[in-house]
Design a protein around this motif. Sequence first.
Motif, mmCIF file in Angstrom:
data_model
loop_
_atom_site.group_PDB
_atom_site.id
_atom_site.type_symbol
_atom_site.label_atom_id
_atom_site.label_comp_id
_atom_site.label_asym_id
_atom_site.label_seq_id
_atom_site.Cartn_x
_atom_site.Cartn_y
_atom_site.Cartn_z
ATOM 1 N N PRO A 286 -9.163 -41.436 0.481
ATOM 2 C CA PRO A 286 -9.680 -42.547 1.349
ATOM 3 C C PRO A 286 -10.572 -41.971 2.576
ATOM 4 C CG PRO A 286 -7.575 -43.186 0.874
ATOM 5 C CD PRO A 286 -7.813 -41.911 0.315
ATOM 6 N N ASN A 287 -11.693 -42.447 3.004
ATOM 7 C CA ASN A 287 -12.305 -42.143 4.027
ATOM 8 C C ASN A 287 -11.526 -41.818 5.438
ATOM 9 O OD1 ASN A 287 -14.742 -41.094 5.341
ATOM 10 N ND2 ASN A 287 -15.016 -43.016 6.193
ATOM 11 N N VAL A 308 -14.160 -30.209 3.989
ATOM 12 C CA VAL A 308 -14.131 -31.789 3.992
ATOM 13 C C VAL A 308 -15.704 -31.843 3.670
ATOM 14 C CG1 VAL A 308 -14.193 -33.855 5.219
ATOM 15 C CG2 VAL A 308 -12.331 -32.065 5.606
ATOM 16 N N ILE A 309 -15.824 -32.534 2.584
ATOM 17 C CA ILE A 309 -17.352 -32.999 2.186
ATOM 18 C C ILE A 309 -17.691 -34.333 2.953
ATOM 19 C CG2 ILE A 309 -18.719 -33.526 0.406
ATOM 20 C CD1 ILE A 309 -16.712 -31.942 -1.523
ATOM 21 N N HIS A 310 -18.736 -34.092 3.924
ATOM 22 C CA HIS A 310 -19.151 -35.236 4.443
ATOM 23 C C HIS A 310 -20.896 -35.680 3.863
ATOM 24 C CE1 HIS A 310 -16.277 -35.448 7.516
ATOM 25 N NE2 HIS A 310 -16.483 -34.137 7.764
ATOM 26 N N PHE A 323 -11.100 -28.438 -1.479
ATOM 27 C CA PHE A 323 -12.241 -29.496 -1.240
ATOM 28 C C PHE A 323 -11.846 -30.799 -1.066
ATOM 29 C CE2 PHE A 323 -14.108 -25.958 -3.668
ATOM 30 C CZ PHE A 323 -15.427 -25.620 -2.899
ATOM 31 N N VAL A 324 -12.254 -31.551 -0.041
ATOM 32 C CA VAL A 324 -11.647 -32.858 0.413
ATOM 33 C C VAL A 324 -12.815 -33.819 0.395
ATOM 34 C CG1 VAL A 324 -10.251 -34.380 1.952
ATOM 35 C CG2 VAL A 324 -9.788 -32.104 1.685
ATOM 36 N N VAL A 325 -12.699 -34.860 -0.506
ATOM 37 C CA VAL A 325 -13.903 -35.752 -0.480
ATOM 38 C C VAL A 325 -13.452 -37.068 -0.483
ATOM 39 C CG1 VAL A 325 -14.043 -35.663 -3.241
ATOM 40 C CG2 VAL A 325 -15.936 -36.329 -1.649
ATOM 41 N N ASN A 326 -14.108 -38.122 0.117
ATOM 42 C CA ASN A 326 -13.747 -39.379 0.105
ATOM 43 C C ASN A 326 -14.371 -40.286 -1.242
ATOM 44 O OD1 ASN A 326 -15.959 -39.323 1.753
ATOM 45 N ND2 ASN A 326 -16.072 -41.352 1.789
ATOM 46 N N GLU A 328 -16.026 -42.711 -1.386
ATOM 47 C CA GLU A 328 -17.359 -43.356 -1.372
ATOM 48 C C GLU A 328 -18.473 -42.178 -1.663
ATOM 49 O OE1 GLU A 328 -14.486 -45.818 0.504
ATOM 50 O OE2 GLU A 328 -14.929 -43.677 0.839
ATOM 51 N N VAL A 329 -18.395 -40.892 -1.307
ATOM 52 C CA VAL A 329 -19.422 -40.093 -1.456
ATOM 53 C C VAL A 329 -19.271 -39.124 -2.904
ATOM 54 C CG1 VAL A 329 -19.949 -39.872 1.088
ATOM 55 C CG2 VAL A 329 -18.378 -38.279 -0.275
ATOM 56 N N LEU A 330 -18.035 -39.451 -3.560
ATOM 57 C CA LEU A 330 -17.884 -38.495 -4.395
ATOM 58 C C LEU A 330 -18.978 -38.605 -5.681
ATOM 59 C CD1 LEU A 330 -16.106 -36.771 -6.357
ATOM 60 C CD2 LEU A 330 -14.821 -38.994 -7.153
ATOM 61 N N ASP A 331 -19.623 -39.736 -5.684
ATOM 62 C CA ASP A 331 -20.674 -40.105 -6.947
ATOM 63 C C ASP A 331 -21.925 -38.947 -6.873
ATOM 64 O OD1 ASP A 331 -21.901 -41.079 -4.513
ATOM 65 O OD2 ASP A 331 -22.584 -42.879 -5.370
#
Length: 719
Positions: A286-287, A308-310, A323-326, A328-331
Amino acid sequence: MPTTASTAQRTAPNRRRTSSARRDEDAPLIPILARKVREVEAKAQRGKLGPTNRVKFQVIAFLVREERARVRSDATVDLAARTELLKRLDGVATILAKTAARDTSLIHLLEVDQATSPVARRMRRDWLIESGAELAPDELIITDAAPAPAAPVVPPALADRQVVPPQIEARREANPFLAPDLTLRAPAATPRRRLDGWELMQPLYKAFESGAGGGSASMELPPVPEFDRLSPKGLEVMPHQSRFLEAVRAGHRSFLLADEPGLGKTAESVLAASVANAYPLLAVVPNVVKMNWAREVARWTPQRKATVIHGDGETIDAFADVFVVNYEVLDRHLSWLSSIGLKGMVVDEAHFIKNLGSQRSQNVLALASRIREQVRDPLLLALTGTPLINDVEDFDAIWRFLGWTNGEKPGPELMAKLDATGLTPADKAFYPEARDAVISMGIVRRKKKDVAHDLPDKLIADLPVELDDEFGRSIQRAERELGQRLAAKYRSILEARGDRVRIGEVDEDIVRLVAQAELEESKAAGTGADNVFTMVRRIGQAKALLAADYAAQLQRSVGKVVFFAKHIDVMDAAEAHFASVGLRTVSIRGDQTTPARQQAIDAFDNDPGVAIAVCSLTAAGVGVNMQAASNVVLAELSWTAAEQTQAIDRVHRIGQDEPVTAWRIIAAHTIDTKIAELIDAKQGLAQRALDGVAVDPASSDSVQLSALMHLLREALGAA
């Protein structure tokens, strides 16, 4: 159409018998279809029509057509009996049509002429055998279809959204050839198993839903090692964490880590990646907890680097280990993530992917499938303290992510375990054995009271408040009017059927139908009309100042307090009240940037001058550590027991030294009281499925639907 055994043994037409016995003897399949269609209808009313029930809907549809044709052509059935049988089949078809009207994605299934998938053909075969039908040999033996080609990780609809951060290009140029995994083997031919012909997914869900066999749903773990070889200087792995990590060291690689919230699942996952050397590792989270994940990697594995991927990922370190991604932006990052050789994947708060129709779930499942194609035995971890929200089929997406099932049937390893039991779903003893087989695949579930003996107690205390101003009275009037509107619809249905309305008696099927229709209308209407959602929101607004005033008084006597609300306007009103009485606050909301949110959490934990954290139930209810407080005020109730549990456990977790009390502010004499009762009842599903507690099965209806049914019963005088 196969003939039935009972038809062959039919007695002379003039023999006297009961009408129901005669009808069932003439068409023994019809009562089976009637029972099955009610099961599907009930699932659809609860919004829980998973893959198995969709297949069931399809099979019912074409068996109704087959049976209708058989009845019409059966010369041994007299005209009156034929008319009655066709009427009963029309009743089944009517329920199918109503269910398809409720879920329009089912409509195309009504047009299918035959059972096409192996699962559907097995289902049809089993029901016909149950009815006494004699089947041809080629209908008895059903083989699986050849596996379909793997779906692309990036669906066409997302192709234009894909980005490749500049740093990733640099990583590829530095090492243009992905090292092959030489341990990968071509899949061996799967031997035919005794259970290949059985539909197994529904029995597996049933095994958990009933808590078959009892006992905690936790695999057997190795003992605590003699020496702690993992903890960095100044830190210590707890015994329950150490046992999990020993299972990873022993070679186990897929886990549903379902420990109760607050037992350190993030730290366990970070260390598990180190034990398994599962780098590069992807953590989908989660974000609200992205920054915390990066901190935990640095804290527990300081020799590894997390990035962290923003947004589009312009600032990432492409050479990082984690790699840490939420979600909402994974797509937009699916393409490059699927091609850099990931050897492990963690899905935090894995109940977020329970809706298989969501893009979020599809993204996670596609990436996990690609990782399994590229790496033998990758590390796959699904973390959630609340894997079951309303229905045991919430397991479905998690089991698919872990590779234990494909949604239609168990995977090879689980199938082998089930086959080894020597039992089938027709045997009562199959269900505890099946539950144990799934657990042994990697379910780990520990409760705080069992593994964190030093963790203080947790208490949930209800504080009823009177809404005695005009605003409160208007809410009570609106609630009565809603109940009367529902009652009017109920009575109109009875009158249309020609039934008499009796005071104090209710037809539960019609109660459910009216409540479900109202719920669907409410969802479509949003906030523009009086409905159960707007009513609960108005109750929250009416309670806002009362809850804030109580939190302010509580803070003066106990110190820091966490204040949870569901709606922004309730949070705004509470913050204004706290400011007016001179209390400093921080706010944790969904619209904050990740650094701003982490700054607020740090200020609450470390700044003695910050008295209260005003938190969104949805934005701060997961993955946040706030042990600086031991008191929580829930100004508004959630729609799920899981959301309430997650919120309270932001405070009640490892590192907490004081007993924790959660104060639920409940509006007396309103639907709020019933919602609190329903939330508490919802705990039964998890207790039965995961903890083996012998509790009465609670309804798997949503809280919203149950609340509307309660209002209707009250209006009818039968609450």
